[in-house]
Write a protein that holds these residues in place. Structure first.
Motif, mmCIF file in Angstrom:
data_model
loop_
_atom_site.group_PDB
_atom_site.id
_atom_site.type_symbol
_atom_site.label_atom_id
_atom_site.label_comp_id
_atom_site.label_asym_id
_atom_site.label_seq_id
_atom_site.Cartn_x
_atom_site.Cartn_y
_atom_site.Cartn_z
ATOM 1 N N ARG A 154 0.838 -1.190 0.000
ATOM 2 C CA ARG A 154 0.000 0.000 0.000
ATOM 3 C C ARG A 154 0.878 1.247 0.000
ATOM 4 N NH1 ARG A 154 -3.483 -1.132 5.260
ATOM 5 N NH2 ARG A 154 -1.331 -1.464 5.947
ATOM 6 N N GLU A 155 0.306 2.334 -0.462
ATOM 7 C CA GLU A 155 1.039 3.596 -0.495
ATOM 8 C C GLU A 155 1.386 4.042 0.913
ATOM 9 O OE1 GLU A 155 -0.172 8.062 -1.712
ATOM 10 O OE2 GLU A 155 -0.324 6.584 -3.329
ATOM 11 N N GLY A 156 2.633 4.361 1.119
ATOM 12 C CA GLY A 156 3.095 4.791 2.430
ATOM 13 C C GLY A 156 3.743 3.692 3.242
ATOM 14 N N ASP A 157 3.565 2.425 2.815
ATOM 15 C CA ASP A 157 4.192 1.331 3.541
ATOM 16 C C ASP A 157 5.687 1.294 3.235
ATOM 17 O OD1 ASP A 157 1.779 0.705 4.559
ATOM 18 O OD2 ASP A 157 1.459 -1.107 3.356
ATOM 19 N N SER A 158 6.418 0.570 4.075
ATOM 20 C CA SER A 158 7.862 0.475 3.904
ATOM 21 C C SER A 158 8.228 -0.691 3.003
ATOM 22 C CB SER A 158 8.546 0.309 5.263
ATOM 23 O OG SER A 158 8.147 -0.908 5.867
ATOM 24 N N ALA A 159 9.363 -0.558 2.352
ATOM 25 C CA ALA A 159 9.958 -1.654 1.601
ATOM 26 C C ALA A 159 11.006 -2.321 2.491
ATOM 27 C CB ALA A 159 10.598 -1.148 0.319
ATOM 28 N N GLN A 160 11.152 -3.633 2.329
ATOM 29 C CA GLN A 160 12.075 -4.393 3.166
ATOM 30 C C GLN A 160 13.111 -5.088 2.287
ATOM 31 O OE1 GLN A 160 11.750 -4.427 6.561
ATOM 32 N NE2 GLN A 160 9.858 -3.218 6.502
ATOM 33 N N LEU A 161 14.357 -5.024 2.721
ATOM 34 C CA LEU A 161 15.435 -5.753 2.071
ATOM 35 C C LEU A 161 16.025 -6.725 3.082
ATOM 36 C CD1 LEU A 161 18.197 -4.452 -0.267
ATOM 37 C CD2 LEU A 161 18.866 -5.746 1.743
ATOM 38 N N PHE A 162 16.066 -8.004 2.716
ATOM 39 C CA PHE A 162 16.612 -9.047 3.587
ATOM 40 C C PHE A 162 17.825 -9.664 2.899
ATOM 41 C CE2 PHE A 162 12.047 -8.831 4.367
ATOM 42 C CZ PHE A 162 12.004 -8.680 5.740
ATOM 43 N N LEU A 163 18.870 -9.880 3.703
ATOM 44 C CA LEU A 163 20.083 -10.489 3.175
ATOM 45 C C LEU A 163 20.600 -11.510 4.165
ATOM 46 C CD1 LEU A 163 22.153 -10.518 0.882
ATOM 47 C CD2 LEU A 163 23.438 -8.764 2.104
ATOM 48 N N GLU A 164 20.914 -12.714 3.664
ATOM 49 C CA GLU A 164 21.421 -13.803 4.492
ATOM 50 C C GLU A 164 22.877 -14.080 4.157
ATOM 51 O OE1 GLU A 164 18.884 -17.098 3.752
ATOM 52 O OE2 GLU A 164 17.242 -16.353 5.012
ATOM 53 N N GLY A 165 23.610 -14.575 5.150
ATOM 54 C CA GLY A 165 25.009 -14.924 4.949
ATOM 55 C C GLY A 165 25.610 -15.480 6.221
ATOM 56 N N VAL A 166 26.885 -15.861 6.124
ATOM 57 C CA VAL A 166 27.546 -16.502 7.263
ATOM 58 C C VAL A 166 28.251 -15.493 8.162
ATOM 59 C CG1 VAL A 166 27.836 -18.666 6.018
ATOM 60 C CG2 VAL A 166 29.609 -16.917 5.852
ATOM 61 N N ASP A 167 28.524 -14.286 7.667
ATOM 62 C CA ASP A 167 29.232 -13.271 8.449
ATOM 63 C C ASP A 167 28.281 -12.122 8.768
ATOM 64 O OD1 ASP A 167 30.941 -11.547 9.673
ATOM 65 O OD2 ASP A 167 32.283 -11.269 7.964
ATOM 66 N N PRO A 168 27.901 -11.931 10.026
ATOM 67 C CA PRO A 168 26.926 -10.884 10.372
ATOM 68 C C PRO A 168 27.362 -9.479 9.954
ATOM 69 C CG PRO A 168 27.241 -12.392 12.213
ATOM 70 C CD PRO A 168 28.288 -12.724 11.200
ATOM 71 N N GLN A 169 28.615 -9.150 10.170
ATOM 72 C CA GLN A 169 29.081 -7.803 9.848
ATOM 73 C C GLN A 169 29.067 -7.565 8.344
ATOM 74 O OE1 GLN A 169 30.002 -5.329 12.218
ATOM 75 N NE2 GLN A 169 29.735 -4.132 10.353
ATOM 76 N N THR A 170 29.475 -8.561 7.598
ATOM 77 C CA THR A 170 29.531 -8.419 6.139
ATOM 78 C C THR A 170 28.145 -8.222 5.549
ATOM 79 O OG1 THR A 170 31.549 -9.740 5.980
ATOM 80 C CG2 THR A 170 30.224 -9.532 3.991
ATOM 81 N N ILE A 171 27.194 -9.047 5.954
ATOM 82 C CA ILE A 171 25.857 -8.936 5.353
ATOM 83 C C ILE A 171 25.173 -7.634 5.758
ATOM 84 C CG2 ILE A 171 25.572 -11.429 5.158
ATOM 85 C CD1 ILE A 171 23.758 -11.324 7.609
ATOM 86 N N SER A 172 25.449 -7.143 6.947
ATOM 87 C CA SER A 172 24.849 -5.861 7.341
ATOM 88 C C SER A 172 25.442 -4.720 6.513
ATOM 89 C CB SER A 172 25.049 -5.610 8.827
ATOM 90 O OG SER A 172 26.427 -5.511 9.146
ATOM 91 N N ASN A 173 26.752 -4.767 6.270
ATOM 92 C CA ASN A 173 27.375 -3.744 5.423
ATOM 93 C C ASN A 173 26.847 -3.829 3.998
ATOM 94 O OD1 ASN A 173 28.924 -2.862 7.579
ATOM 95 N ND2 ASN A 173 30.706 -4.088 7.022
ATOM 96 N N TRP A 174 26.721 -5.043 3.488
ATOM 97 C CA TRP A 174 26.224 -5.230 2.129
ATOM 98 C C TRP A 174 24.788 -4.731 1.991
ATOM 99 C CZ3 TRP A 174 28.146 -10.809 0.527
ATOM 100 C CH2 TRP A 174 29.524 -10.755 0.283
ATOM 101 N N ALA A 175 23.952 -5.028 2.970
ATOM 102 C CA ALA A 175 22.548 -4.603 2.898
ATOM 103 C C ALA A 175 22.445 -3.075 2.885
ATOM 104 C CB ALA A 175 21.769 -5.182 4.067
ATOM 105 N N ASN A 176 23.227 -2.420 3.732
ATOM 106 C CA ASN A 176 23.209 -0.956 3.760
ATOM 107 C C ASN A 176 23.769 -0.371 2.462
ATOM 108 O OD1 ASN A 176 22.102 -0.737 6.374
ATOM 109 N ND2 ASN A 176 24.113 -1.001 7.311
ATOM 110 N N ASP A 177 24.838 -0.968 1.945
ATOM 111 C CA ASP A 177 25.424 -0.478 0.693
ATOM 112 C C ASP A 177 24.473 -0.688 -0.476
ATOM 113 O OD1 ASP A 177 27.681 0.251 2.084
ATOM 114 O OD2 ASP A 177 28.854 -1.516 1.507
ATOM 115 N N TYR A 178 23.774 -1.806 -0.472
ATOM 116 C CA TYR A 178 22.817 -2.086 -1.546
ATOM 117 C C TYR A 178 21.708 -1.037 -1.543
ATOM 118 C CZ TYR A 178 20.222 -5.074 -4.805
ATOM 119 O OH TYR A 178 19.580 -5.582 -5.905
ATOM 120 N N THR A 179 21.223 -0.700 -0.359
ATOM 121 C CA THR A 179 20.181 0.316 -0.258
ATOM 122 C C THR A 179 20.699 1.678 -0.707
ATOM 123 O OG1 THR A 179 19.248 -0.895 1.617
ATOM 124 C CG2 THR A 179 18.529 1.378 1.310
ATOM 125 N N LYS A 180 21.916 2.015 -0.305
ATOM 126 C CA LYS A 180 22.504 3.290 -0.726
ATOM 127 C C LYS A 180 22.676 3.336 -2.247
ATOM 128 C CE LYS A 180 25.095 4.047 3.567
ATOM 129 N NZ LYS A 180 26.451 4.113 4.179
#
Length: 358
Positions: A154-180
């Motif tokens: 619906r209009e106004g709702d948020s979009a979600q990006l999910f990323l899985e991996g074996v290294d928590p720090q790496t996937i969090s950096n990748w998810a933020n970079d992908y969004t940027k």
């Protein structure tokens, strides 16, 4: 009568709950063994398998303030020009709403182009060197499972990006970079469209200015030609200016231009030849130059345009999303229990059938 009674007494009897309970109690060692075995296998799998972590980014539409600078520029191309010129019916660049900007962002966020760019420049180099084409294809399919994007319903709702991996720090950096990267791509597209629209209007205005100046130059050249010919006639006939009459102004046409006299014609010809610019003699040029100055001065840094609002950035997850140790151990124990019950019930049924046959 005896045969009928014998047949009834020896007919097979279905197992009831009491039989099953007795059978389970008799096979309690089997139950314990299989439950323990299932639990140990599940525990080994849960503790020895590589943990998979999952992180996410939540993105909302931009605010009206985020697109305000864009709309100021859009307004300048229409109402802004109209306010400083005599041209009141100028169609400016259409304004940009927050939802319009958000839709452009969502299109880039879910695009294969951005995903392929992320795979080529980020994901693939992290897997090592000398990767064959078959391995690249398998890694691409793996990324499709690991990277998930949920678009708003619906209009106004948020979009979600999910990323899985074996290294928590790496996937969090990748998810933020992908969004940027999605934000930068959407912003770049909108800014390119805006700059192109402004440039089209600026070039169109410049062409009109050039056309007016060429026309003015041609008019001056023609005037020089006419004055030169009139001066030649005036010198030939010795024409002097007509004495003033009751009229305040006398308009000499081309055929009677020589009647202005040699002195006046020679002075005008000298001024025409010495004129460096025709701009003061072009009535429409003032508006055109003001519009050109306005369009040429338009500048909007891309950072001042917001196409999305990051509601929640990705952070390194603490607990793995897979396997869930407690859930896996519970499933192992349940599977062991179900198998043991089935085995005991099957054994009891087989013994009962053999007794009936005997």
């Amino acid at each position: 009568m005896d045969n009928s009674h014998h047949s009834t007494s020896t007919s097979p009897r279905e197992l009831d709950l009491q039989d099953i309970a007795c059978a389970l109690w008799g096979g309690r060692k089997i139950v314990a063994s299989l439950v323990l075995g299932g639990t140990l296998v599940a525990a080994a799998y849960a503790f020895l398998s590589t943990p998979i972590y999952r992180t996410s980014v939540s993105v909302l539409p931009p605010t009206a303030h985020g697109v305000a600078q864009y709309n100021i520029v859009a307004q300048l191309t229409g109402e802004g020009i109209a306010s400083i010129t005599a041209r009141k019916e100028i169609k400016g660049i259409p304004p940009l709403t927050p939802q319009d900007a958000y839709r452009v962002f969502l299109r880039h966020l879910s695009s294969d182009t951005l995903r392929q760019d992320f795979f080529t420049n980020t994901y693939l180099p992290a897997q090592g060197q000398n990767i064959s084409e078959n391995q690249q294809e398998r890694l691409w399919l793996k990324l499709q499972d690991q990277l998930t994007i949920t678009l708003p319903r619906r209009e106004g709702d948020s979009a979600q990006l999910f990323l899985e991996g074996v290294d928590p720090q790496t996937i969090s950096n990748w998810a933020n970079d992908y969004t940027k990267a999605a934000i930068a791509a959407a912003r770049s597209e909108l800014m390119a469209d805006l700059n192109a629209a402004v440039e089209v209007r600026r070039q169109s205005n410049e062409r009109q200015i050039s056309a007016l100046r060429r026309v003015a130059e041609k008019s001056r050249t023609d005037r020089i030609q006419r004055v030169t010919e009139a001066l030649a006639i005036a010198d030939a006939v010795g024409a002097q200016p007509v004495p003033p009459t009751g009229n305040l102004l006398i308009d000499y046409k081309d055929e009677t231009l020589y009647l202005r006299g040699s002195n006046a014609l020679r002075a005008e010809l000298e001024q025409l030849n010495e004129r460096k610019t025709d701009d003061p003699y072009i009535p429409e040029l003032g508006d055109m130059l003001r519009a050109d100055a306005l369009l040429s001065g338009i500048s909007l840094p891309s950072e001042q345009l917001a196409v999305a609002t990051v509601d929640r950035i990705a952070t390194p997850p603490v607990n793995p999303s897979y396997p869930r140790k407690g859930f896996a151990i519970a499933i192992g124990a349940i599977v062991g229990l179900i198998l043991s019950v089935l085995i005991i019930v099957l054994q009891g049924s087989m013994r009962r059938d053999r007794r009936n046959e005997d």
